[in-house]
Write a protein that holds these residues in place. Structure first.
Motif, PDB file in Angstrom:
ATOM      1  N   ALA A  82       0.808  -1.225   0.000  1.00  0.00           N
ATOM      2  CA  ALA A  82       0.000   0.000   0.000  1.00  0.00           C
ATOM      3  C   ALA A  82       0.841   1.274   0.000  1.00  0.00           C
ATOM      4  O   ALA A  82       0.299   2.372  -0.158  1.00  0.00           O
ATOM      5  CB  ALA A  82      -0.950   0.010   1.195  1.00  0.00           C
ATOM      6  N   GLY A  83       2.159   1.155   0.221  1.00  0.00           N
ATOM      7  CA  GLY A  83       2.985   2.330   0.012  1.00  0.00           C
ATOM      8  C   GLY A  83       3.823   2.849   1.147  1.00  0.00           C
ATOM      9  O   GLY A  83       4.466   3.888   1.006  1.00  0.00           O
ATOM     10  N   SER A 116       7.428   2.940  -0.026  1.00  0.00           N
ATOM     11  CA  SER A 116       7.555   3.972  -1.061  1.00  0.00           C
ATOM     12  C   SER A 116       7.568   5.353  -0.417  1.00  0.00           C
ATOM     13  O   SER A 116       8.366   6.228  -0.788  1.00  0.00           O
ATOM     14  CB  SER A 116       6.382   3.892  -2.045  1.00  0.00           C
ATOM     15  OG  SER A 116       6.090   2.576  -2.424  1.00  0.00           O
ATOM     16  N   LYS A 117       6.686   5.552   0.526  1.00  0.00           N
ATOM     17  CA  LYS A 117       6.582   6.839   1.213  1.00  0.00           C
ATOM     18  C   LYS A 117       7.868   7.163   1.964  1.00  0.00           C
ATOM     19  O   LYS A 117       8.354   8.301   1.918  1.00  0.00           O
ATOM     20  CB  LYS A 117       5.400   6.797   2.181  1.00  0.00           C
ATOM     21  CG  LYS A 117       5.178   8.040   3.010  1.00  0.00           C
ATOM     22  CD  LYS A 117       3.967   7.838   3.905  1.00  0.00           C
ATOM     23  CE  LYS A 117       3.679   9.055   4.771  1.00  0.00           C
ATOM     24  NZ  LYS A 117       2.471   8.832   5.615  1.00  0.00           N
ATOM     25  N   SER A 122       7.624   2.442  -8.734  1.00  0.00           N
ATOM     26  CA  SER A 122       7.192   1.262  -7.995  1.00  0.00           C
ATOM     27  C   SER A 122       6.326   0.375  -8.884  1.00  0.00           C
ATOM     28  O   SER A 122       5.330   0.839  -9.454  1.00  0.00           O
ATOM     29  CB  SER A 122       6.402   1.665  -6.748  1.00  0.00           C
ATOM     30  OG  SER A 122       7.221   2.383  -5.846  1.00  0.00           O
ATOM     31  N   ASP A 169       3.917  -2.981  -9.242  1.00  0.00           N
ATOM     32  CA  ASP A 169       3.073  -3.901  -8.485  1.00  0.00           C
ATOM     33  C   ASP A 169       1.826  -4.202  -9.309  1.00  0.00           C
ATOM     34  O   ASP A 169       1.460  -3.415 -10.186  1.00  0.00           O
ATOM     35  CB  ASP A 169       2.665  -3.292  -7.136  1.00  0.00           C
ATOM     36  CG  ASP A 169       2.286  -4.353  -6.106  1.00  0.00           C
ATOM     37  OD1 ASP A 169       1.306  -5.083  -6.345  1.00  0.00           O
ATOM     38  OD2 ASP A 169       2.950  -4.446  -5.067  1.00  0.00           O
ATOM     39  N   PHE A 216      -0.937  -3.985  -7.928  1.00  0.00           N
ATOM     40  CA  PHE A 216      -1.876  -3.053  -7.304  1.00  0.00           C
ATOM     41  C   PHE A 216      -3.298  -3.621  -7.383  1.00  0.00           C
ATOM     42  O   PHE A 216      -4.254  -2.901  -7.689  1.00  0.00           O
ATOM     43  CB  PHE A 216      -1.804  -1.666  -7.952  1.00  0.00           C
ATOM     44  CG  PHE A 216      -0.512  -0.948  -7.713  1.00  0.00           C
ATOM     45  CD1 PHE A 216      -0.211  -0.411  -6.470  1.00  0.00           C
ATOM     46  CD2 PHE A 216       0.425  -0.814  -8.728  1.00  0.00           C
ATOM     47  CE1 PHE A 216       0.989   0.255  -6.232  1.00  0.00           C
ATOM     48  CE2 PHE A 216       1.633  -0.155  -8.517  1.00  0.00           C
ATOM     49  CZ  PHE A 216       1.912   0.379  -7.264  1.00  0.00           C
ATOM     50  N   TRP A 264      -2.457   3.844  -3.199  1.00  0.00           N
ATOM     51  CA  TRP A 264      -0.998   4.002  -3.163  1.00  0.00           C
ATOM     52  C   TRP A 264      -0.600   5.420  -3.550  1.00  0.00           C
ATOM     53  O   TRP A 264       0.246   6.043  -2.894  1.00  0.00           O
ATOM     54  CB  TRP A 264      -0.355   2.987  -4.108  1.00  0.00           C
ATOM     55  CG  TRP A 264       1.144   3.043  -4.167  1.00  0.00           C
ATOM     56  CD1 TRP A 264       2.034   2.359  -3.384  1.00  0.00           C
ATOM     57  CD2 TRP A 264       1.942   3.851  -5.055  1.00  0.00           C
ATOM     58  NE1 TRP A 264       3.323   2.679  -3.727  1.00  0.00           N
ATOM     59  CE2 TRP A 264       3.304   3.596  -4.744  1.00  0.00           C
ATOM     60  CE3 TRP A 264       1.644   4.752  -6.060  1.00  0.00           C
ATOM     61  CZ2 TRP A 264       4.351   4.218  -5.416  1.00  0.00           C
ATOM     62  CZ3 TRP A 264       2.687   5.376  -6.735  1.00  0.00           C
ATOM     63  CH2 TRP A 264       4.024   5.111  -6.413  1.00  0.00           C
ATOM     64  N   LYS A 265      -1.198   5.942  -4.601  1.00  0.00           N
ATOM     65  CA  LYS A 265      -0.869   7.299  -5.039  1.00  0.00           C
ATOM     66  C   LYS A 265      -1.202   8.327  -3.974  1.00  0.00           C
ATOM     67  O   LYS A 265      -0.407   9.245  -3.695  1.00  0.00           O
ATOM     68  CB  LYS A 265      -1.610   7.632  -6.336  1.00  0.00           C
ATOM     69  CG  LYS A 265      -1.071   6.948  -7.573  1.00  0.00           C
ATOM     70  CD  LYS A 265      -1.830   7.420  -8.813  1.00  0.00           C
ATOM     71  CE  LYS A 265      -1.257   6.839 -10.078  1.00  0.00           C
ATOM     72  NZ  LYS A 265      -1.953   7.317 -11.292  1.00  0.00           N
ATOM     73  N   VAL A 306       1.484   7.928  -1.177  1.00  0.00           N
ATOM     74  CA  VAL A 306       2.880   8.215  -1.508  1.00  0.00           C
ATOM     75  C   VAL A 306       3.059   9.606  -2.091  1.00  0.00           C
ATOM     76  O   VAL A 306       3.951  10.362  -1.688  1.00  0.00           O
ATOM     77  CB  VAL A 306       3.431   7.142  -2.481  1.00  0.00           C
ATOM     78  CG1 VAL A 306       4.884   7.445  -2.835  1.00  0.00           C
ATOM     79  CG2 VAL A 306       3.318   5.753  -1.849  1.00  0.00           C
ATOM     80  N   GLY A 327       3.744   4.967 -10.067  1.00  0.00           N
ATOM     81  CA  GLY A 327       3.252   3.629  -9.802  1.00  0.00           C
ATOM     82  C   GLY A 327       2.972   2.937 -11.115  1.00  0.00           C
ATOM     83  O   GLY A 327       2.118   3.385 -11.888  1.00  0.00           O
TER      84      GLY A 327
END
Length: 499
Positions: free
Chosen positions: A244-245, A248-249, A270, A272, A274, A308-309, A312, A321
């Motif tokens: 879920a990020g 990444s974050k 990233s 995935d 998703f 995710w967007k 992040v 992503g």
């Protein structure tokens, strides 16, 4: 009366312990449910490779069509896969092709992690990886007890301030009030205003009180942030399997504070799926608020790229992503173009073939910082790393020991789909007993080194991590005692040319 008061106190303590256990149980159940979903079954070629019923099978696997061109609505920093020559194996000089070249080990060779690291740092004192080592020594290893106390805070006591900010920032806070998650800042964010860079915001959704969904990766957030600050103007971070990020974050927060000309933009990609029901269950169980905030996110519409967007890009707006698994057609040296791969994070290669399929198009460049997010739990990856990559190609610099996240520096550029790797698998399969003995000794040396704070002082490692080293080494002994030798057979059968 005294008896009643004592019973009341004991009841309160008991309720606190039960609540703590419930928190840990919930995370364990999320992990277990994610791992057990048949969407995450091993790649068809992996059946003879893994043979590891107790391995961590969570996250995205490589059993879908990875030849599909990935889509991204904000992807202007990289060439389109259609415009690039894929599966390039010649962009970087690589002395190891057949395996017969000098210094190209195709059988485990015992190495000193301290000497490996010192040799690299001497030759590359100003590299991003060298700067990362400096930051680890400053924020994680400056005091012998710091990293054990931080990791204990992450898992045993759920102390997020120690876990995310590190013991240096935690101890520097002047008051208890300043040590709360809402007030304590993470490294490089000490002088920022408001909530930016606070521990609380790091593991919550945007600037809210909604906890983020994550699967045990909170312990590696601080190392990822530190690594992100080292990325250069031409560098890029590639992540395979971000869930879920949170990871990444964290690395994105580091990119915002890059050592030169911050922030570093368009530097995080990233990959995935998703998607899938297992991730849906994991996300909504860990963060029930998601169902209300994202009403279109359902078991029948399990695309979580928008989530995710929102997580992040709130902190790092130019994160990309890319929907789908990485493969040589979607991730290659040519697709990266002039971008230098400076950090590679892998948490989606859940089988022996998957590692070859997902990373087969790129060169692991000398100096790349490599994070393997489930090496301790994913048995086959442990075999691949210690069987063929540890003998001169990578060396360890970080471990959330007893969990699953390890950080490495690539010492010598290599391509994982060249004949030397196949030869290595075959050589070990022909003599697994000798290989297993070397691997066990190497694994112990590496554990001692990272837990010594990269000093090589064994007594420091034993004092602060001795019990964890013993526990992890015992599990490794079980793996390399001969009962899992069918894993070597399976690896030797991988057709790396098909990737």
């Amino acid at each position: 009366m005294r008896t009643n008061r004592m019973l009341f106190v004991l009841l309160g303590v008991g309720l606190f312990v039960l609540a703590s256990i419930q928190i840990l149980y919930n995370e364990h159940k999320v992990l277990k449910d994610l791992h057990s979903d048949d969407r995450h079954r091993q790649h068809s070629q992996a059946a003879s490779v893994n043979g590891d019923a107790d391995a961590d099978d969570g996250g995205a696997d490589a059993d879908t069509d990875t030849d599909t061109v990935l889509t991204e609505d904000n992807d202007e920093s990289l060439p389109s896969p259609d415009d690039a020559t894929t599966n390039s194996k010649t962009k970087f000089a690589n002395p190891c092709i057949s395996g017969d070249e000098p210094d190209c080990n195709t059988f485990p060779q015992l190495r000193s992690p301290k000497e490996d690291l010192e040799e690299y740092l001497t030759a590359n004192p100003n590299s991003p990886a060298a700067h990362f080592v400096e930051l680890l020594k400053e924020y994680l290893y400056a005091e012998p007890s710091w990293e054990r106390e931080r990791q204990t805070g992450c898992y045993r006591f759920w102390n997020m301030t120690k876990c995310f900010a590190g013991m240096g920032n935690y101890n520097a806070a002047p008051t208890d009030a300043a040590r709360t998650a809402e007030e304590l800042k993470m490294p490089f964010y000490e002088d920022t205003d408001g909530s930016e860079g606070t521990v609380f915001r790091a593991f919550h959704f945007q600037n809210t009180t909604k906890p983020m969904p994550f699967l045990g990766t909170h312990v590696v957030c601080l190392p990822l942030l530190l690594a992100g600050t080292t990325v250069t103007e031409t560098g890029v971070v590639v992540e395979l399997g971000p869930f879920a990020g949170l990871t990444s974050k964290c690395v994105g927060m580091g990119l915002n504070k890059a050592r030169t000309n911050p922030p570093r933009t368009n530097a995080l990609i990233s990959y995935d799926t998703f998607a899938d029901i297992a991730n849906y269950n994991a996300i909504t169980r860990a963060s029930p608020w998601v169902k209300e905030s994202y009403p279109d996110y359902t078991p029948d519409n399990d695309d979580f790229l928008p989530i995710w967007k929102d997580i992040v890009q709130y902190e790092y707006p130019t994160a990309l992503g890319r929907k789908g698994f990485a493969s040589s057609k979607t991730l290659s040296d040519d697709i990266l173009g002039e971008k230098n791969l400076e950090i590679l994070m892998i948490d989606s290669a859940k089988s022996g073939p998957a590692l070859h399929e997902q990373t087969g198009g790129i060169t692991f460049r000398e100096g790349t910082i490599l994070f393997l997010m489930d090496i301790e739990q994913l048995r086959v990856q442990l075999f691949q790393v210690y069987g063929c990559l540890r003998s001169g190609f990578i060396t360890p610099i970080y471990a959330s020991l007893g969990m699953e996240h390890w950080g490495w520096i690539v010492l010598k550029s290599f391509h994982i789909n060249q004949p030397w790797m196949k030869k290595c698998y075959e050589n070990i399969n022909n003599n697994p007993t000798e290989a297993n003995a070397v691997i066990l000794e190497q694994a112990k040396a590496d554990m001692m080194f990272v837990t010594s704070g990269l000093t090589g002082e064994d007594e420091r490692a034993k004092e602060h991590f001795g019990d964890v080293i013993d526990r992890v080494l015992t599990s490794y002994k079980d793996a390399f005692s001969g009962q899992w030798d069918n894993t070597w057979t399976g690896l030797a059968q991988i057709n790396i040319d098909s990737y």
